[in-house]
Enzyme design. Structure first.
Site, short mmCIF file in Angstrom:
data_model
loop_
_atom_site.label_atom_id
_atom_site.label_comp_id
_atom_site.label_asym_id
_atom_site.label_seq_id
_atom_site.Cartn_x
_atom_site.Cartn_y
_atom_site.Cartn_z
N LYS A 9 0.82 -1.20 0.00
CA LYS A 9 0.00 0.00 0.00
C LYS A 9 0.87 1.27 0.00
O LYS A 9 2.09 1.20 0.22
CB LYS A 9 -0.95 -0.07 1.20
CG LYS A 9 -1.99 -1.21 1.06
CD LYS A 9 -2.86 -1.29 2.31
CE LYS A 9 -4.02 -2.26 2.13
NZ LYS A 9 -4.85 -2.34 3.38
N TYR A 50 -12.53 -2.62 -3.78
CA TYR A 50 -12.99 -2.86 -2.42
C TYR A 50 -14.52 -2.84 -2.29
O TYR A 50 -15.04 -2.54 -1.22
CB TYR A 50 -12.38 -1.81 -1.48
CG TYR A 50 -10.96 -2.12 -1.06
CD1 TYR A 50 -10.65 -3.25 -0.29
CD2 TYR A 50 -9.90 -1.28 -1.40
CE1 TYR A 50 -9.35 -3.52 0.11
CE2 TYR A 50 -8.60 -1.54 -1.00
CZ TYR A 50 -8.33 -2.67 -0.24
OH TYR A 50 -7.04 -2.94 0.18
N ASN A 113 -1.29 0.08 6.98
CA ASN A 113 -1.14 -1.33 7.37
C ASN A 113 -0.49 -2.19 6.28
O ASN A 113 -0.70 -3.39 6.19
CB ASN A 113 -2.45 -1.92 7.90
CG ASN A 113 -3.47 -2.19 6.82
OD1 ASN A 113 -3.34 -1.71 5.70
ND2 ASN A 113 -4.49 -2.97 7.14
N HIS A 116 -2.17 -5.49 1.17
CA HIS A 116 -3.43 -6.17 0.89
C HIS A 116 -3.11 -7.58 0.43
O HIS A 116 -2.16 -7.78 -0.32
CB HIS A 116 -4.23 -5.47 -0.22
CG HIS A 116 -5.39 -6.31 -0.69
ND1 HIS A 116 -6.59 -6.30 -0.05
CD2 HIS A 116 -5.47 -7.25 -1.67
CE1 HIS A 116 -7.39 -7.19 -0.64
NE2 HIS A 116 -6.73 -7.78 -1.63
N GLU A 127 -9.28 -10.80 -7.99
CA GLU A 127 -8.30 -9.73 -7.81
C GLU A 127 -7.11 -9.88 -8.77
O GLU A 127 -6.55 -8.88 -9.21
CB GLU A 127 -7.85 -9.71 -6.34
CG GLU A 127 -9.00 -9.29 -5.43
CD GLU A 127 -8.68 -9.32 -3.94
OE1 GLU A 127 -7.54 -9.66 -3.56
OE2 GLU A 127 -9.58 -8.96 -3.15
#
Ligand code: UDP
Ligand code: MG
Length: 138
Positions: A9, A50, A113, A116, A127
């Protein structure tokens, strides 16, 4: 051999620790990086990616987070890679994550964080085709 989709990310790019996170994944000695590409999500693509979370209170912040800078997308292969990499990612909240996980080591908060990772065979398929449409039927 199973395949999964992960991306690092924007916080990883911002902190200039792309190499460290890639090294940590390689140090597992379990997974092959089949494809890897710098990319960037715009609001429309992020909302689509998402979409399972679209009713969640954090949806707007999540979209903003993943659009705020470049991401590094990878197609990974390995035995049980979907669950294996999820385990290595650690808890969604870096403050709760084990110190020997990617989020425990490199993460800070829910909007920093680190990574993904697809959470099931179905989402991996979806995905992978989202980022690597040409790889879908291999
Ligand atoms: N997220 C958030 N607040 C929450 C839960 C999740 O901002 O309360 C963000 C966080 O960046 C997370 C992403 O939304 O990685 C997707 O949430 P999910 O529950 O799918 O967690 P993951 O599969 O990434 O561990
Ligand atoms: Mg998830």
């Amino acid at each position: 051999m199973e395949k999964t989709l992960i991306f690092l990310k924007p916080d990883v790019y911002e902190k200039r620790i792309l190499g460290k996170v890639i090294s940590a994944i390689e140090d597992q000695k379990k997974y092959n990086i089949l494809e890897m590409r710098m990319d960037r999500l715009n609001e429309e693509r992020a909302r689509e990616f998402y979409s399972v979370h679209k009713e969640k209170p954090f949806f707007k912040d999540l979209v903003k987070y993943v659009c705020r800078g470049p991401i590094l997308v990878m197609l990974l292969e390995g035995r049980d890679v979907i669950s294996g990499i999820r385990k290595f990612m650690g808890d969604t909240d870096p403050l709760k994550a084990d110190k020997n996980t990617l989020r425990g080591k490199f993460g800070e908060s829910l909007d920093s964080n680190v990574i993904h990772g697809s959470d099931s065979k179905e989402s991996a398929k979806k995905e992978i085709s989202f980022f690597f449409p040409e790889k879908l039927f291999e």
